[in-house]
Design an enzyme around this catalytic site. Structure first.
Site, short mmCIF file in Angstrom:
data_model
loop_
_atom_site.label_atom_id
_atom_site.label_comp_id
_atom_site.label_asym_id
_atom_site.label_seq_id
_atom_site.Cartn_x
_atom_site.Cartn_y
_atom_site.Cartn_z
N CYS A 86 0.93 -1.64 -0.07
CA CYS A 86 -0.03 0.18 0.20
C CYS A 86 0.97 1.05 0.26
O CYS A 86 0.97 1.49 -0.60
CB CYS A 86 -0.99 -0.10 0.95
SG CYS A 86 -1.51 -1.55 0.84
N ASP A 320 -3.85 0.06 -5.47
CA ASP A 320 -2.85 -0.08 -5.01
C ASP A 320 -1.75 -1.27 -5.46
O ASP A 320 -0.32 -0.65 -5.45
CB ASP A 320 -2.94 0.54 -3.87
CG ASP A 320 -3.27 0.11 -2.78
OD1 ASP A 320 -3.78 -1.23 -2.83
OD2 ASP A 320 -4.12 -0.29 -1.40
#
Ligand SMILES: *[C@@H]1O[C@H](CO)[C@@H](O)[C@H](O)[C@H]1NC(C)=O
Ligand SMILES: *[C@@H]1O[C@H](CO)[C@@H](O)[C@H](O)[C@H]1NC(C)=O
Ligand SMILES: *[C@@H]1O[C@H](CO)[C@@H](O)[C@H](O)[C@H]1NC(C)=O
Ligand SMILES: *[C@@H]1O[C@H](CO)[C@@H](O)[C@H](O)[C@H]1NC(C)=O
Ligand SMILES: *[C@@H]1O[C@H](CO)[C@@H](O)[C@H](O)[C@H]1NC(C)=O
Ligand SMILES: *[C@@H]1O[C@H](CO)[C@@H](O)[C@H](O)[C@H]1NC(C)=O
Ligand SMILES: *[C@@H]1O[C@H](CO)[C@@H](O)[C@H](O)[C@H]1NC(C)=O
Length: 515
Positions: A86, A320
């Site tokens: 992330c 992501d």
């Protein structure tokens, strides 16, 4: 009375003051002209989901998204993240840089996630800064970087440059019971669905933003819902959806990672039933949370129609990083070099993009900001980023250009120096060891890969571990990466790949593109 008095005053000024009046008219005219020119720039919306895969069927629950964005535009079959975690990935999307250039290595403050160094460096030149200079009105809603809002780095008072409206989650993904920074002020939320459900809340705020914007300027909206990240809290209407759906059993599901690097040789194979139950539960709950994202997209598109901006708006939908549920016997997570973790969904609609296209060109998440700035009319040859615009692939009628033949994926493994008290049999240096003490990460899960498309459909990866382990996959013959062919391929080819890797690992700007 007062207003007629004012009008009289204005009238008399207009008749009596000649030259300044002309100047006023002239400046009014140039202002109108400038506004007319900038109104021609297209609006952009970027929807960034959290941990949404494409390999495991993650787009399946997103039927409206597929119809309203993908079918109305382009779907990329080879979109990748430069790093499958992330905070480093989001830092790449904001800065347009590979991790070795933005230096955000993991999800901790000490690894530069939303750190002071990030704030003073890459964040100052992130793409919204350029949009703002082009008079875009900008809005951010949802998850930003995992460590955003920590007191050590300015707390919720820190609003990065470039954003006009900032409705951003403190910390990592949550659906309820969170703190938001609302333009620098803390706003606490509980767990009342109508008031607090984060996916719905950021949509509502973005709709308000669109209603209250000034129509003569273009807008940029970035929406980052928590879905489908843990804790997988579905909206009440969706808590019974997909309850019988299980994770797919094909490809590398429940296979041993016997010819792979150390971390992949550790999981129990076949997997324990308790691990399989855990991942099946996670799998259907992930899908439930995505139904609210699908509603978000529908409502957003409806609003654009209502305000008559749909035809002048680009909408990007992506994630992501990817995800795995049982691949190579790893229960759930991301962080691996395999396609399930590095490949992401990417759908784009907008002016000049023909509907119903599937594009094979390889694109990376570091290309998103360059593409958006290209759309906004920024002179991207002057922008210091590693990515490149894929507007030529999206809309050949607007731009010429070719895609890159290969790119870099780099990852720094996370670990803990202390042993995990829950798993006394494991040594130190590992992380994310659940369920059943199967570890998803380790300090030595640090690698860099070249993924090549044009001359060979190949992935070549080197590990920074004490074995200097190498993994090589023939992606055409073996799309699920079941066999590491490092001992079978021509050593001359390995040498070429090694040279490419070394060059990419220190590339910057142009040298990341001109290969
Ligand atoms: C895209 O293809 C689908 C299925 O073939 C079709 O129903 C739809 O009308 C097409 N959409 C556009 C915008 O052409
Ligand atoms: C954090 O980023 C700064 C530059 O922004 C860099 O100097 C520093 O080495 C980075 N820290 C780590 C741990 O990589
Ligand atoms: C920041 O400090 C305040 C006051 O000490 C505390 O209530 C809050 O939880 C802290 N926030 C974070 C994200 O650490
Ligand atoms: C939110 O916090 C309250 C109070 O601590 C707690 O009772 C509730 O279970 C939490 N809700 C969720 C969804 O975590
Ligand atoms: C969002 O707006 C809708 C429609 O006004 C409302 O029903 C819903 O409760 C709102 N949700 C949140 C979390 O603000
Ligand atoms: C695990 O599940 C399989 C398939 O449902 C079953 O055949 C097997 O007996 C179970 N094993 C254990 C140890 O419960
Ligand atoms: C994150 O990166 C920093 C700097 O390299 C390192 O000190 C820290 O141990 C890393 N955190 C984890 C959880 O691996």
């Amino acid at each position: 009375m007062a207003s007629s008095h004012t009008r009289e005053a204005l009238m008399s000024r207009r008749v009596t003051v000649g030259a300044p009046g002309l100047l006023l008219l002239l400046s009014l005219f140039t202002c109108l002209l400038r506004c007319a020119l900038c109104a021609k720039a297209s609006n952009v919306i970027l929807i960034l989901t959290d941990d949404l895969d494409v390999e495991l069927g993650g787009m399946t629950p997103l039927k409206k998204t597929q119809a309203l964005i993908g079918d109305a535009g382009a779907t990329f079959s080879h979109a990748y993240t430069a790093t499958p975690l992330c905070c480093p990935s989001r830092s790449s999307i904001l800065s347009g840089k590979y991790p070795h250039n933005h230096m955000v290595h993991n999800n901790s403050l000490s690894g530069n996630c939303s750190s002071k160094a990030w704030q003073a460096g890459p964040e100052m030149q992130a793409f919204p800064v350029y949009l703002s200079k082009k008079f875009y009105q900008t809005f951010y809603g949802g998850k930003y970087l995992n460590q955003y809002g920590t007191n050590e780095t300015g707390g919720v008072g820190h609003v990065p440059p470039g954003w006009d409206q900032w409705h951003v989650l403190v910390g990592n993904s949550k659906y309820y019971n969170y703190t938001l920074s609302v333009n620098g002020k803390a706003e606490e939320h509980g767990d009342n669905y109508e008031k607090d459900y984060l996916t719905d809340l950021i949509l509502n705020r973005s709709l308000n933003f669109l209603d209250s914007r000034s129509p003569q300027h273009p807008f940029f909206v970035m929406l980052c819902p928590p879905a489908p990240h843990s804790p997988w809290t579905a909206a009440p209407a969706y808590q019974n959806s997909f309850v019988n759906v299980k994770a797919p059993r094909d490809g590398s599901f429940n296979k041993p990672g016997k010819d792979k690097h150390w971390l992949l040789r550790q999981p129990v194979n076949p997997m324990l039933n308790s691990s399989i139950d855990y991942l099946d539960n996670a799998f259907h709950k992930r899908w439930q949370t995505l139904l609210s994202v699908d509603d978000m997209v529908e409502k957003l598109v409806k609003k654009l129609q209502d305000i008559k901006e749909l035809d002048n708006t680009y909408i990007f939908f992506t994630s992501d990083n990817g995800y795995h549920t049982g691949q190579f016997s790893l229960p759930i997570d991301k962080r691996q070099l395999y396609e399930f973790d590095i490949r992401v969904p990417l759908l784009v609609r907008g002016p000049g993009i023909k509907p119903n296209q599937t594009l094979q060109d390889p694109v990376l998440n570091i290309d998103l900001p360059m593409t958006i700035l290209d759309i906004a009319g920024v002179n991207i040859s002057l922008v210091d980023m590693d990515g490149q615009s894929f507007l030529p692939q999206l809309a050949p009628s607007l731009r010429n250009g070719t895609s890159r033949p290969y790119f870099l994926v780099e990852y720094t493994g996370e670990g803990h120096t202390a042993k995990d008290p829950q798993c006394p049999k494991l040594g130190p240096g590992v992380a994310e060891c659940f369920p059943d003490c199967v570890c998803e990460d380790a300090f030595n899960n640090t690698y860099a890969c070249v993924r090549t498309f044009k001359d060979n459909d190949l992935q070549y990866c080197e590990f920074a571990d004490d074995e200097a382990f190498v993994e090589v996959y023939n992606m055409t013959a073996d799309p699920h990466q079941l066999e590491n062919v490092v001992k079978k391929v021509d050593p001359a080819l390995l040498q070429v790949m090694n040279q490419r890797l070394i060059k990419l690992q220190s590339c910057k700007g142009d040298s990341c593109r001109n290969l």
